[in-house]
Design a protein around this motif. Structure first.
Motif, PDB file in Angstrom:
ATOM      1  N   ALA A  22       0.849  -1.628  -0.386  1.00 35.97           N
ATOM      2  CA  ALA A  22      -0.140   0.188   0.054  1.00 35.97           C
ATOM      3  C   ALA A  22       0.556   1.380  -0.146  1.00 35.97           C
ATOM      4  O   ALA A  22       0.878   2.517  -0.765  1.00 35.97           O
ATOM      5  CB  ALA A  22      -1.001  -0.096   0.790  1.00 35.97           C
ATOM      6  N   ARG A  23       1.819   1.178   0.575  1.00 36.94           N
ATOM      7  CA  ARG A  23       2.533   2.319   0.952  1.00 36.94           C
ATOM      8  C   ARG A  23       3.347   2.626  -0.675  1.00 36.94           C
ATOM      9  O   ARG A  23       3.539   3.673  -1.164  1.00 36.94           O
ATOM     10  CB  ARG A  23       3.651   2.565   2.219  1.00 36.94           C
ATOM     11  CG  ARG A  23       3.334   2.685   3.390  1.00 36.94           C
ATOM     12  CD  ARG A  23       4.326   2.345   4.566  1.00 36.94           C
ATOM     13  NE  ARG A  23       5.250   0.912   4.049  1.00 36.94           N
ATOM     14  CZ  ARG A  23       4.740   0.387   5.243  1.00 36.94           C
ATOM     15  NH1 ARG A  23       3.953  -0.114   5.903  1.00 36.94           N
ATOM     16  NH2 ARG A  23       5.500  -1.041   5.594  1.00 36.94           N
ATOM     17  N   VAL A  24       4.029   1.100  -1.458  1.00 35.47           N
ATOM     18  CA  VAL A  24       5.079   1.917  -2.109  1.00 35.47           C
ATOM     19  C   VAL A  24       3.971   2.304  -3.237  1.00 35.47           C
ATOM     20  O   VAL A  24       4.824   2.627  -4.170  1.00 35.47           O
ATOM     21  CB  VAL A  24       5.280   0.205  -2.820  1.00 35.47           C
ATOM     22  CG1 VAL A  24       6.539   0.393  -4.515  1.00 35.47           C
ATOM     23  CG2 VAL A  24       6.731   0.093  -1.419  1.00 35.47           C
ATOM     24  N   PHE A  25       2.805   1.214  -3.687  1.00 33.52           N
ATOM     25  CA  PHE A  25       1.949   1.175  -4.596  1.00 33.52           C
ATOM     26  C   PHE A  25       1.858   3.368  -4.350  1.00 33.52           C
ATOM     27  O   PHE A  25       1.525   4.055  -5.500  1.00 33.52           O
ATOM     28  CB  PHE A  25       0.806   0.444  -5.075  1.00 33.52           C
ATOM     29  CG  PHE A  25       1.354  -0.442  -5.730  1.00 33.52           C
ATOM     30  CD1 PHE A  25       2.262  -0.900  -5.512  1.00 33.52           C
ATOM     31  CD2 PHE A  25       0.934  -1.401  -4.817  1.00 33.52           C
ATOM     32  CE1 PHE A  25       2.588  -2.342  -6.718  1.00 33.52           C
ATOM     33  CE2 PHE A  25       1.190  -3.321  -4.827  1.00 33.52           C
ATOM     34  CZ  PHE A  25       1.741  -2.990  -6.402  1.00 33.52           C
ATOM     35  N   ARG A  26       1.419   3.577  -3.250  1.00 30.20           N
ATOM     36  CA  ARG A  26       0.762   4.875  -3.009  1.00 30.20           C
ATOM     37  C   ARG A  26       2.069   5.968  -3.836  1.00 30.20           C
ATOM     38  O   ARG A  26       1.466   6.893  -4.158  1.00 30.20           O
ATOM     39  CB  ARG A  26       0.567   5.339  -2.118  1.00 30.20           C
ATOM     40  CG  ARG A  26      -1.071   5.080  -1.324  1.00 30.20           C
ATOM     41  CD  ARG A  26      -1.486   5.157  -0.270  1.00 30.20           C
ATOM     42  NE  ARG A  26      -0.883   4.127   0.477  1.00 30.20           N
ATOM     43  CZ  ARG A  26      -1.090   4.168   1.875  1.00 30.20           C
ATOM     44  NH1 ARG A  26      -2.606   4.524   1.943  1.00 30.20           N
ATOM     45  NH2 ARG A  26      -1.025   3.265   2.773  1.00 30.20           N
ATOM     46  N   ARG A  27       2.781   5.663  -2.798  1.00 28.82           N
ATOM     47  CA  ARG A  27       3.982   6.199  -3.363  1.00 28.82           C
ATOM     48  C   ARG A  27       4.843   6.635  -5.317  1.00 28.82           C
ATOM     49  O   ARG A  27       5.515   7.532  -5.266  1.00 28.82           O
ATOM     50  CB  ARG A  27       5.697   6.283  -2.179  1.00 28.82           C
ATOM     51  CG  ARG A  27       6.234   6.846  -2.525  1.00 28.82           C
ATOM     52  CD  ARG A  27       7.973   5.972  -1.715  1.00 28.82           C
ATOM     53  NE  ARG A  27       7.009   5.677  -0.642  1.00 28.82           N
ATOM     54  CZ  ARG A  27       7.312   4.625   0.588  1.00 28.82           C
ATOM     55  NH1 ARG A  27       8.367   3.637  -0.119  1.00 28.82           N
ATOM     56  NH2 ARG A  27       6.980   4.212   1.129  1.00 28.82           N
ATOM     57  N   ARG A  28       5.069   5.183  -5.604  1.00 31.23           N
ATOM     58  CA  ARG A  28       5.233   5.081  -7.207  1.00 31.23           C
ATOM     59  C   ARG A  28       4.610   4.536  -7.872  1.00 31.23           C
ATOM     60  O   ARG A  28       4.838   5.091  -9.165  1.00 31.23           O
ATOM     61  CB  ARG A  28       6.520   3.906  -7.370  1.00 31.23           C
ATOM     62  CG  ARG A  28       7.387   4.449  -5.514  1.00 31.23           C
ATOM     63  CD  ARG A  28       8.609   3.567  -5.800  1.00 31.23           C
ATOM     64  NE  ARG A  28       9.414   3.537  -6.799  1.00 31.23           N
ATOM     65  CZ  ARG A  28      10.569   3.223  -7.352  1.00 31.23           C
ATOM     66  NH1 ARG A  28      10.806   1.662  -6.788  1.00 31.23           N
ATOM     67  NH2 ARG A  28      10.558   3.158  -8.482  1.00 31.23           N
ATOM     68  N   GLY A  29       2.680   4.293  -7.380  1.00 35.37           N
ATOM     69  CA  GLY A  29       2.275   3.721  -8.326  1.00 35.37           C
ATOM     70  C   GLY A  29       2.036   2.269  -9.134  1.00 35.37           C
ATOM     71  O   GLY A  29       3.300   1.824  -8.708  1.00 35.37           O
ATOM     72  N   PHE A  30       1.124   2.034  -9.303  1.00 33.26           N
ATOM     73  CA  PHE A  30       1.530   0.645 -10.175  1.00 33.26           C
ATOM     74  C   PHE A  30       3.154  -0.657 -10.981  1.00 33.26           C
ATOM     75  O   PHE A  30       2.802  -1.230 -10.462  1.00 33.26           O
ATOM     76  CB  PHE A  30       0.172  -0.534 -10.588  1.00 33.26           C
ATOM     77  CG  PHE A  30       0.597  -1.968 -10.754  1.00 33.26           C
ATOM     78  CD1 PHE A  30      -0.035  -2.529 -10.038  1.00 33.26           C
ATOM     79  CD2 PHE A  30       0.048  -2.042 -12.522  1.00 33.26           C
ATOM     80  CE1 PHE A  30       0.484  -3.779 -10.045  1.00 33.26           C
ATOM     81  CE2 PHE A  30       0.431  -3.466 -12.340  1.00 33.26           C
ATOM     82  CZ  PHE A  30       0.807  -4.393 -11.384  1.00 33.26           C
TER      83      PHE A  30
END
Length: 224
Positions: A22-30
């Protein structure tokens, strides 16, 4: 001799991966956020990923749904005092926190919808349906506190409010001028407030012309 883990080890590890995703995808996108990035964020080796998820797509869907279901701001349950609020006061409180400068700055910890909703257009129908189910839950929770006699009317208003909040927060994050970003959020909060103050429109009914009396019809006839 193989190391034995406690019975709850696998579920706990899965939750760690979901929170990290959740953190990674919010920060960098899918697209930019890789499985390796997620596992490193979780403090785990990449090789253990497939013991928990079949694919990156499956991880994205699970992380999005899990984060939205755990999210308390949109449901007004993030503060025990606010949890006692009902009706428009509760909706104003939700919008005030959601459309705030503090939330704008918490990209990788805030609501996942503003940074990730555009990613869903390229996801599988199953992923979009999973998101849709949670979105419907959020809309239903908002609709409970909106004025109006008809449930369909309250649901439509809740849909519009949710779209306004997601769009407003996204737009405020997209601009470079912080003063403009604050202005966008303030304008959206004002619009929410106006919508809650406005009386619900009365349901429209089909107009029926009154039948003319026989005497009126007679007067309107042409003599031959």
């Amino acid at each position: 001799m193989a190391m034995r883990y406690a019975a709850d080890h696998k579920p706990q590890t899965r939750q760690r991966i979901l929170a990290a995703a959740a953190r990674v995808f919010r920060r960098r996108g899918f697209q930019a956020g890789s499985v390796d990035d997620v596992m490193a964020e979780a403090g785990l080796t990449a090789g253990g990923f497939y013991a928990h998820f079949k694919s990156k797509d499956a991880l994205f869907a699970a992380a999005l749904v899990e984060t939205l279901r755990q999210g308390r701001v949109l449901r007004g349950t993030d503060n025990p005092q606010d949890d006692q609020l009902t009706g428009p006061a509760r909706v104003r409180s939700i919008a005030g926190k959601y459309l705030s400068p503090a939330h704008r700055r918490l990209v990788d910890q805030g609501c996942p919808m503003p940074p990730l909703v555009s990613e869903l257009t390229r996801q599988s129908p199953a992923t979009r349906r999973a998101f849709e189910d949670v979105a419907r839950e959020i809309v239903a929770a908002l609709a409970e506190h909106l004025p109006g006699d008809r449930s369909a009317e309250r649901s439509d208003q809740a849909l519009a409010l949710l779209a306004l909040m997601i769009g407003g927060l996204s737009l405020s994050r997209a601009v470079a001028d912080e003063a403009l970003a604050d202005r966008i959020l303030a304008a959206c909060r004002h619009l929410v407030d106006q919508s809650l103050n406005s009386p619900s429109p009365a349901p429209r009914t089909k107009r029926r012309d009154k039948p003319r009396s026989s005497s009126h019809r007679k007067k309107g006839r042409l003599k031959t």
